[in-house]
Structures are given as structure tokens and as C-alpha cells.
Enzyme design. Structure first.
Site, PDB file in Angstrom:
ATOM      1  N   GLU A 173       0.798  -1.228   0.000  1.00 29.93           N
ATOM      2  CA  GLU A 173       0.000   0.000   0.000  1.00 29.93           C
ATOM      3  C   GLU A 173       0.834   1.285   0.000  1.00 29.93           C
ATOM      4  OE1 GLU A 173      -3.931  -1.849   2.272  1.00 29.93           O
ATOM      5  OE2 GLU A 173      -2.728  -0.340   3.296  1.00 29.93           O
TER       6      GLU A 173
ATOM      7  N   GLU B 284      -4.941  -8.695   1.123  1.00 25.95           N
ATOM      8  CA  GLU B 284      -5.533  -8.339   2.416  1.00 25.95           C
ATOM      9  C   GLU B 284      -7.027  -8.156   2.249  1.00 25.95           C
ATOM     10  OE1 GLU B 284      -3.966  -4.969   4.561  1.00 25.95           O
ATOM     11  OE2 GLU B 284      -1.885  -5.539   4.167  1.00 25.95           O
TER      12      GLU B 284
END
Length: 451
Positions: free
Chosen positions: A165, A349
Site C-alpha cells: 500500500e 488483504e
């Protein structure tokens, strides 16, 4: 629920170093930006830190046993840069690499594929003191770090993720100040985002050289940005937010350019790109990791400023306040195939925080999390049936852990951690996930995604 997964579909669980390892001052580990951020009053809820966390550093054999009982195919973890290079560059801390040596060997011995991530936000503080991700030198240092890790683990690790991320590292860390290092500058954030992406592209070459057969990817947080109303202003606001949170990272990786509307949004700040940078960022990938949690409704700012978040008052939400919208994962996966022609995808995720409590019977019942995971796994199955090359799913997270600026107040794990004693208690969602994995193996389905 759809269960049409191929028998070689990977079922996993994900974690991150600073959130679970602890041992912050052991075996030569250096200070990270999160150590400094946590030590700054008012930055983290309750004054919490990852100094002890789940003590995974010492208890990993017990946690690997939980993975075996769960039936995991793969375990996603991150490597702590300050554990390997305490000053960010220079002398390698062999004791730090020894820990990951032991972990990788333990996973392989138990039949679990290691999926390490090189960077999950714990930049060595020494590099931040020199400018952090706003400096090109930090991207250069990342390459040295990747070389050191690959030299030690590359003979056994077949799947590498460079960054987790980068949007969160750049925007929350350098633009909004919510995460370490806590800066609030658009210029810093844009420079940080560019150098994060650049370091990824450079690291791909390093990892390929060390492990020619390895699969290499990056994990991005992707969310649908949806107009709150049926107005042109709201539609433009949603498109503008999409440029910032999604396309600012997807376009350089898969199209070799930043989105024009994103550049307009941040102007006069601009990426400090040099000749060859965008070609390096767009290095071919073997997979894309997708982290999905929620969609974002957006409305026009009547003052002409940044798009404003909106909420559906009737939508269910997690303890983080995030809307529960499983169809968004399906939409993201289909969009990535249609708009970007991405390589194979792993959902790296997906999970939810709820107010878990341990009952009088000692058990932790979390039906909300079970329903959340079930609905999102179903979305993955529908995407696979629609031809999206999705090859695996990693639940976030294996363990309750340090949830960044929220400290220990939010629990994402399918295993409950009693923080005073560090006892692990599998939640009911752990049992459900274990049974799902076993069921997909007992009843092989038709292949739903090209490999």
C-alpha cells in the site's frame, strides 16, 4: 456461497512486522519511523506502540502451528527494514536476517509458502532524518536493502512483494499526517509516492537477478470511489478521488504515466520524475496484490475544494467505521482485468475489525467477521467465475495486532490475542476459515481462472 475455486488456489493469512513482531530493541534492530511516531504524545491512541505487539519474534513457532491447524497454503508477512539495516544503509545486521531465516525455514518445513513483503511502512528513522521518502536516496537505499534480503532468503523464497500500500505510506504518512512520519505537505506526499514507486521498480530488477524464477509483485489498496448522488458534480468528485487513491499508483505501474487529472489535482506539486523513472516503475510484474476493505462514497465539495466523503446511513459498518460492501471487491477485481489487463491477482488483504470479547466459556465468538469474510470470499469466487485471474486470498489478519494509529483498540485477527498474557485464542471465524479451506480441497471444482 460460491466455492468454485481451483485446487491450486492459495489460501493464506497476512500480517506485518511492526504490527506483530515486538522485540523492538532486540538483536540489533534499529529505530523505525513508527517507533518514533508512537513515542510522540498524541499520535497513537492510548500511547500504544509495537514494542511488544504479539511477540511474534519469540512466539512464531506457536503461530506457525496455528497456521498448520488452519490449513494455510501461504503466509504473508513483512520484513522489518530496521531489523536488517538498522541505519537504513551500510552494515547488515546478520542477527536480524537470522530471524527471517528461521521463520522461512519453519514455514517451509510445515508446508506453508512464505510470501514476504519488503516494505510495510517501517522506514528506518535514520533515513527519515535524512528526508525519508521525499528523497531519491531513500529509493536507492531500498534497493540495497532488497539486495541484502534477497541474498539471504532468495534461495528459498519464490514469491516477493516489494511494497504494501504505497498510497497509505505516502498519503497518510506525508499528506494527512495520520501515520508515521506524520507530515502534512502535498509536495512531500507527491515526492514520497514517486520514490516509493521508483524503489519498487528498481527492486524488481534486483529480485529477478537474485531469484530468476521468483514471482514478484506489489500490493495496492484499491477501493471503488462512488458518487453519492446522481449529479455531474458528484461524478466528477468520485473520478477525482479515484485519480488520487487508485490511478495515481495503477497508471504508472501498468501504463507508464501518471493520470492527468491526478497531476491537475496536486498541481503545483509534481512528481520529481527523471528520465527513465516511469519506465523503471512499469517493470513487468508476475502478480498484483489487491488489498480491499471498503468503498468510498464521494460528493462534490460546494467550496470547490477536495472531494468530500459521504456515507450511506443504512449501510453496516465495521469497528473502524468502514462500510461493509462485498460487491466492491468483485468490482475492483473486474475493473483491474478490464482497465489494466493485470497479471495474476492475489487478494493480499481483506478483513474487518469488530469489538471482539472473550466469553465466560473462554471462547471468542465473532459471527460478524465470519459473515464478512464469507461474503468477500464469495465475491472473489464470482470474479474468478467471470474470468478474472485471481489466484489466492489472504485474510487480514491471522492475529489481533497493533493497528497503527488506533493502537490496540481495534481487533482484525481470526485469532484473539490477550495482550496482557499474549495468549492466543482462535475465534469462531478461525474455525470457519479452516473448514472452508478443507472443503475446497475435498471437493475439487472446475477451474475458474486461467493460470
Amino acid at each position: 456461497m460460491a466455492t468454485a475455486f481451483p485446487t491450486d488456489f492459495l489460501w493464506g493469512a497476512a500480517t506485518a512486522a511492526y504490527q506483530i513482531e515486538g522485540a523492538a530493541h532486540e538483536d540489533g534492530r534499529g529505530e523505525s519511523i513508527w517507533d518514533r511516531f508512537c513515542a510522540t504524545p498524541g499520535r497513537v491512541r492510548g500511547g500504544d506502540s509495537g514494542a511488544i505487539a504479539c511477540d511474534f519474534y519469540h512466539r512464531y513457532p506457536q503461530d506457525v502451528e496455528l497456521m498448520v491447524e488452519l490449513g494455510l497454503d501461504a503466509f504473508r508477512f513483512s520484513i522489518a527494514w530496521p531489523r536488517v539495516l538498522p541505519d537504513g544503509r551500510g552494515s547488515v545486521n546478520e542477527a536480524g536476517l537470522d530471524f527471517y531465516d528461521r521463520l522461512v525455514d519453519e514455514l517451509l518445513a510445515r508446508g506453508i509458502t512464505p510470501f514476504p513483503t519488503l516494505y510495510h511502512w517501517d522506514l528506518p528513522q535514520a533515513l527519515e532524518d535524512a528526508g525519508g521518502w521525499t528523497e531519491r536516496a531513500t529509493a536507492e537505499a531500498f534497493v540495497e536493502y532488497a539486495e541484502a534480503v534477497a541474498a539471504r532468503l532468495g534461495d528459498r523464497v519464490a514469491n516477493w512483494t516489494t511494497h504494501n500500500e504505497p498510497s497509505v505510506a505516502a498519503w497518510l504518512g506525508y499528506l494527512w499526517g495520520i501515520h508515521a512520519p506524520g507530515r502534512t505537505s502535498a509536495g512531500d506526499a507527491v515526492a514520497a509516492a514517486h520514490h516509493l514507486l521508483l524503489s519498487h521498480g528498481w527492486a524488481v530488477d534486483v529480485l529477478r537477478a537474485a531469484s530468476p524464477e521468483a514471482q514478484i509483485g506489489i500490493a495496492l489498496s484499491i477501493m471503488p470511489t462512488v458518487p453519492a448522488g446522481d449529479t455531474e458534480g458528484d461524478r466528477q468528485a468520485a473520478r477525482r478521488l479515484d485519480a488520487v487513491v487508485n490511478r495515481w499508483f495503477l497508471d504508472p505501474l501498468f501504463r507508464g504515466a501518471y493520470p492527468v487529472d491526478g497531476l491537475e489535482h496536486f498541481a503545483p506539486a509534481a512528481p520529481p520524475a527523471r528520465d527513465g523513472d516511469l519506465q523503471a516503475i512499469a517493470a513487468p510484474l508476475d502478480f498484483l496484490g489487491v488489498n480491499y476493505y471498503f468503498r468510498q462514497l464521494v460528493r462534490e465539495n460546494p467550496d470547490g475544494g477536495d472531494p468530500l466523503p459521504a456515507k450511506d446511513p443504512d449501510a453496516p459498518r465495521t469497528a473502524m467505521g468502514w462500510e461493509i460492501y462485498p460487491d466492491g471487491l468483485y468490482e475492483v477485481l473486474v475493473r483491474l482485468r478490464d482497465d489494466y489487463g493485470t497479471p495474476p491477482i492475489y487478494v493480499t488483504e481483506n478483513g474487518a475489525a469488530f469489538g471482539d470479547v472473550r466469553g465466560h466459556d473462554g471462547a471468542v465468538h465473532d459471527p460478524e467477521r465470519q459473515a464478512y469474510i464469507e461474503a468477500h470470499v464469495d465475491a472473489v469466487a464470482r470474479a474468478a467465475e467471470a474470468g478474472v485471474p485471481v489466484h489466492g486470498y489472504f485474510v487480514w489478519s491471522l492475529l489481533d495486532n497493533f493497528e497503527w494509529a488506533e493502537g490496540y483498540s481495534k481487533r482484525f485477527g481470526i485469532v484473539y490475542v490477550d495482550y496482557p498474557t499474549l495468549e492466543r485464542i482462535p475465534k469462531s471465524s478461525y474455525g470457519w476459515y479452516r473448514d472452508l479451506i478443507a472443503r475446497t480441497r475435498r471437493a475439487p471444482a472446475a477451474r475458474v481462472a486461467a493460470r
